[in-house]
Every structure is written in structure tokens, then in C-alpha cells.
Design a protein around this motif. Structure first.
Motif, PDB file in Angstrom:
ATOM      1  N   HIS A   1     -70.028  71.785  -5.615  1.00  0.00           N
ATOM      2  CA  HIS A   1     -70.104  70.307  -4.929  1.00  0.00           C
ATOM      3  C   HIS A   1     -69.078  70.485  -3.808  1.00  0.00           C
ATOM      4  O   HIS A   1     -68.193  71.234  -3.740  1.00  0.00           O
ATOM      5  N   PRO A   2     -69.360  70.112  -2.444  1.00  0.00           N
ATOM      6  CA  PRO A   2     -68.390  70.171  -1.460  1.00  0.00           C
ATOM      7  C   PRO A   2     -67.086  69.873  -1.566  1.00  0.00           C
ATOM      8  O   PRO A   2     -66.105  70.520  -1.244  1.00  0.00           O
ATOM      9  N   THR A   3     -66.776  68.908  -2.758  1.00  0.00           N
ATOM     10  CA  THR A   3     -65.397  68.740  -3.008  1.00  0.00           C
ATOM     11  C   THR A   3     -64.699  69.790  -3.595  1.00  0.00           C
ATOM     12  O   THR A   3     -63.651  69.818  -3.619  1.00  0.00           O
ATOM     13  N   GLN A   4     -65.349  70.655  -4.477  1.00  0.00           N
ATOM     14  CA  GLN A   4     -64.814  72.083  -5.196  1.00  0.00           C
ATOM     15  C   GLN A   4     -64.649  72.879  -3.895  1.00  0.00           C
ATOM     16  O   GLN A   4     -63.380  73.511  -4.014  1.00  0.00           O
TER      17      GLN A   4
ATOM     18  N   SER B   1     -63.753  72.302  -0.659  1.00  0.00           N
ATOM     19  CA  SER B   1     -62.834  71.564  -0.017  1.00  0.00           C
ATOM     20  C   SER B   1     -61.350  71.668  -0.661  1.00  0.00           C
ATOM     21  O   SER B   1     -60.210  71.849  -0.266  1.00  0.00           O
ATOM     22  N   GLY B   2     -61.505  71.566  -2.099  1.00  0.00           N
ATOM     23  CA  GLY B   2     -60.355  71.555  -2.860  1.00  0.00           C
ATOM     24  C   GLY B   2     -59.632  72.917  -2.853  1.00  0.00           C
ATOM     25  O   GLY B   2     -58.492  73.104  -2.769  1.00  0.00           O
TER      26      GLY B   2
ATOM     27  N   GLU C   1     -58.040  73.630   0.806  1.00  0.00           N
ATOM     28  CA  GLU C   1     -57.211  72.603   1.119  1.00  0.00           C
ATOM     29  C   GLU C   1     -55.755  73.226   0.320  1.00  0.00           C
ATOM     30  O   GLU C   1     -54.667  73.326   0.848  1.00  0.00           O
TER      31      GLU C   1
END
Length: 142
Positions: A124-127, A129-130, A133
């Protein structure tokens, strides 16, 4: 997102084989060195590393390297410095696999690459980006 944009967001450093040469724990955290092998037309997307300086040394092949507004083609023996906070990307442009040595100060980049590699095949893109970051890396659109 579809196509290439989706692939980059899902796996921003896909198509690369990264092998740690010097890990942070072996340099007291001062630096790390990673060998990067990139098949033709593969490389890193445009991004900014906010917490580290980098130096690329081309071992084999040819690379198109963008640092800020400057774009160059670099072959074996070429070295390029990327200060922290400056947008950069590279792409293997030769007919064979290109190899770079990447030295990063301070150390930690090798850990980010390993963390990205541990993500599922289609994260998932949030994985993604996490992870980025956590290591002070920001993806940009080219």
C-alpha cells in the motif's frame, strides 16, 4: 494512479539490486556504502534525501544522473556528489546492467533500502511513504 506512476509509488526503487558493502554499525554510524546494480532503464525516481549527503561512483555501465537542474551522463570512473536537500535521480542508460557504489553520510540508507525490500510485493502506498518518511526521503514527481 495507473501504469508507471502506480509502479513507482508502490516500489520506488524497484529494478535495483542493492548490496551493502559497509554498514553503519561498521563505521560507527559515520557512513554506509551500497553497491547498486540497475538493469537498463531502471534506477531511482526523483527524490530528496533530507538527512544525508551522497556520493555516486560509476563502476560499470552508463547512467543518466539528475542533480537539481543539472543532468549528465556518467560512465565508469565518474563520481558525483549529491548534497542533502537536493532533488536527484539516476537511470541506467547502457545496454548492460550498470553498477554504482553509493556512499552515504551519515549511515542509514542501507537500512531504508532493506526496509523497502521487506515490504510486500504490492505494498500500500502508505507503507512505502512510511518507510521513506522514517528515513527523511521525499519522493517528487519528475
Amino acid at each position: 494512479m495507473t501504469g508507471v506512476a502506480e509502479a513507482v509509488a508502490a516500489r520506488p526503487f524497484a529494478g535495483l539490486s542493492c548490496t551493502p558493502i559497509v554498514r553503519g554499525e561498521h563505521s560507527g554510524g559515520a557512513y554506509s556504502m551500497v553497491e547498486i546494480a540497475a538493469e537498463p532503464s531502471n534506477g531511482s525516481p526523483l527524490h530528496v534525501s533530507h538527512e544525508e549527503d551522497k556520493a555516486f561512483y560509476v563502476v560499470d555501465g552508463a547512467f543518466r544522473i539528475r542533480i537539481g537542474d543539472r543532468v549528465m551522463t556518467a560512465g565508469p570512473g565518474a563520481s558525483v556528489r549529491v548534497p542533502r536537500g537536493v532533488a536527484h535521480e539516476f537511470t541506467s542508460v547502457g545496454f548492460d546492467t550498470g553498477r554504482l557504489l553509493l556512499t552515504v553520510t551519515p549511515a542509514g540508507h542501507e537500512e531504508m533500502l532493506e526496509a523497502l525490500d521487506r515490504l510486500p510485493r504490492y505494498p500500500h502506498p502508505t507503507q512505502v511513504s512510511g518507510v521513506l518518511e522514517r528515513y527523511g526521503v521525499e519522493l517528487l514527481s519528475s
